[in-house]
Design an enzyme around this catalytic site. Structure first.
Site, short mmCIF file in Angstrom:
data_model
loop_
_atom_site.label_atom_id
_atom_site.label_comp_id
_atom_site.label_asym_id
_atom_site.label_seq_id
_atom_site.Cartn_x
_atom_site.Cartn_y
_atom_site.Cartn_z
N MET A 30 0.82 -1.10 0.08
CA MET A 30 0.18 -0.02 -0.01
C MET A 30 0.92 1.16 0.01
SD MET A 30 -3.40 -0.76 2.12
CE MET A 30 -2.89 -0.50 3.54
N ARG A 35 12.28 -0.16 4.49
CA ARG A 35 13.47 -1.33 4.41
C ARG A 35 12.70 -2.86 4.39
NH1 ARG A 35 16.96 -2.14 8.04
NH2 ARG A 35 16.06 -0.69 9.86
N GLY A 36 11.78 -2.86 5.02
CA GLY A 36 10.95 -4.34 5.14
C GLY A 36 10.34 -4.72 4.01
N HIS A 37 9.69 -3.69 2.98
CA HIS A 37 9.24 -3.96 1.83
C HIS A 37 10.63 -4.15 0.80
CE1 HIS A 37 5.92 -1.09 3.11
NE2 HIS A 37 5.33 -2.32 2.72
N GLY A 151 5.42 -10.43 4.11
CA GLY A 151 6.01 -10.19 5.41
C GLY A 151 5.44 -11.09 6.47
N LYS A 153 5.42 -10.14 9.55
CA LYS A 153 4.87 -8.94 10.53
C LYS A 153 3.28 -9.04 10.59
CE LYS A 153 4.42 -4.47 10.08
NZ LYS A 153 2.89 -4.31 10.23
N GLN A 157 -2.70 -11.87 8.68
CA GLN A 157 -3.16 -11.80 7.12
C GLN A 157 -2.49 -12.77 6.18
OE1 GLN A 157 -3.27 -7.66 5.71
NE2 GLN A 157 -1.23 -8.06 4.43
N LEU A 188 9.56 -2.76 11.48
CA LEU A 188 9.33 -1.82 10.58
C LEU A 188 8.12 -1.75 9.85
CD1 LEU A 188 12.48 -1.75 8.37
CD2 LEU A 188 12.06 -0.54 10.19
N SER A 189 7.39 -0.58 9.91
CA SER A 189 5.75 -0.47 9.60
C SER A 189 5.79 1.11 9.05
CB SER A 189 4.94 -0.69 10.91
OG SER A 189 3.76 -0.16 10.42
#
Length: 289
Positions: A30, A35-37, A151, A153, A157, A188-189
């Site tokens: 979204m 960095r997670g993405h 992910g 996290k 989902q 990370l979010s």
């Protein structure tokens, strides 16, 4: 990197790639990328011939209108991160392109998710997972990837999406990538950027409480007691307001009963830090003999 705003343009190109025998990885997002993405994108780039990323703020998964309005949008920074991560194709559609017939009717309403959508986030955010399943189903129709990268996290989902893929008979493989964290352990979010400085400092304690629950489980402490202690401790910390701490079976998401054999044991939490709601989880490593 090529950018597309319509499904028709993208699907034509990807169909040609499939005919050439190229494998496609897909990372749905979204936006407000971090960095997670980037880790998800790089994993796909390493493992697949082509990587597609979507940026679409899906209105059907927000239960509060204010959350949809407040969701951070950073398109220029997102594009720069994707280019640096090696992404091949970016899909940035409008609502009408994703949902040409509107959002009211969705195939996923007829799917049965059981306990995967009735606990934790399902209680706190009614309708959220219906919206998630709706948009991922539609994006999979458009991209038709070989591998879908998600992910850890968003553990619940991921479980819902896996079940949806099973129920619709899709051949796409789900690859779950471990959570990327800040030096103090905060997951990370995209929501982290909404935290005020003092809230950001306070949020670092969330991971510490999850780690304490993991340590307790590994030495045999009762799950419900560990949940209670972690919740009470966070209530006592400045700016933290936990909504739940849950230890559960990773396959069913049902509460873990002490001593039960499970394939994967997980502890998850949702915590409000000021006005920002954060979620996180830890997978419990098997106890050492």
């Amino acid at each position: 990197m090529q950018t597309f705003t319509t499904a028709a343009e993208l699907t034509g190109l990807l169909s040609a790639a499939r005919r050439r025998g190229q494998r496609i990885g897909f990372v749905p997002t979204m936006g407000a990328l971090h960095r997670g993405h980037a880790t998800l994108v790089r994993r796909s780039v390493e493992e697949q011939d082509l990587t597609v990323v979507s940026i679409f703020v899906n209105p059907t998964q927000f239960t509060e209108g204010a959350d949809l309005t407040a969701y951070p949008r950073t398109p220029e920074a997102d594009i720069a991160l994707l280019e640096a991560s090696g992404c091949h194709f970016l899909y940035m559609p409008g609502v009408e392109d994703v949902y040409p017939a509107g959002t009211a009717e969705r195939l996923t309403d007829r799917l049965e998710f059981g306990s995967l959508t009735t606990r934790m986030e399902g209680i706190q955010r009614p309708g959220h997972f219906g919206g998630v399943a709706q948009v991922v189903h539609r994006l999979l129709e458009i991209v038709d990837p070989h591998v879908l990268y998600l992910g850890q996290k968003d553990y619940q989902q991921v479980a819902v999406i896996r079940r949806m893929i099973e129920l619709i008979g899709s051949r796409v493989v789900v690859s779950t990538v471990p959570t990327v964290r800040e030096p103090d352990g905060l997951a990370l979010s995209s929501r982290n950027r909404l935290l005020q400085p003092e809230e950001r400092r306070a949020a670092g304690a969330i991971n510490g409480q999850l780690a304490a629950v993991v340590a307790g489980l590994q030495v045999g402490w009762p799950a419900r007691e560990l949940e209670r202690i972690a919740t009470a401790t966070m209530h006592q910390l400045p700016l933290l307001n936990p909504e739940y701490v849950e230890v559960f079976d990773g396959d069913t998401l049902l509460p873990y009963q002490d001593g039960d054999p499970v394939r994967e044991l997980v502890v998850a939490t949702a915590v409000r830090v000021g006005r920002v709601r954060l979620i996180d989880n830890r997978i419990v490593p098997p106890a050492q003999p």
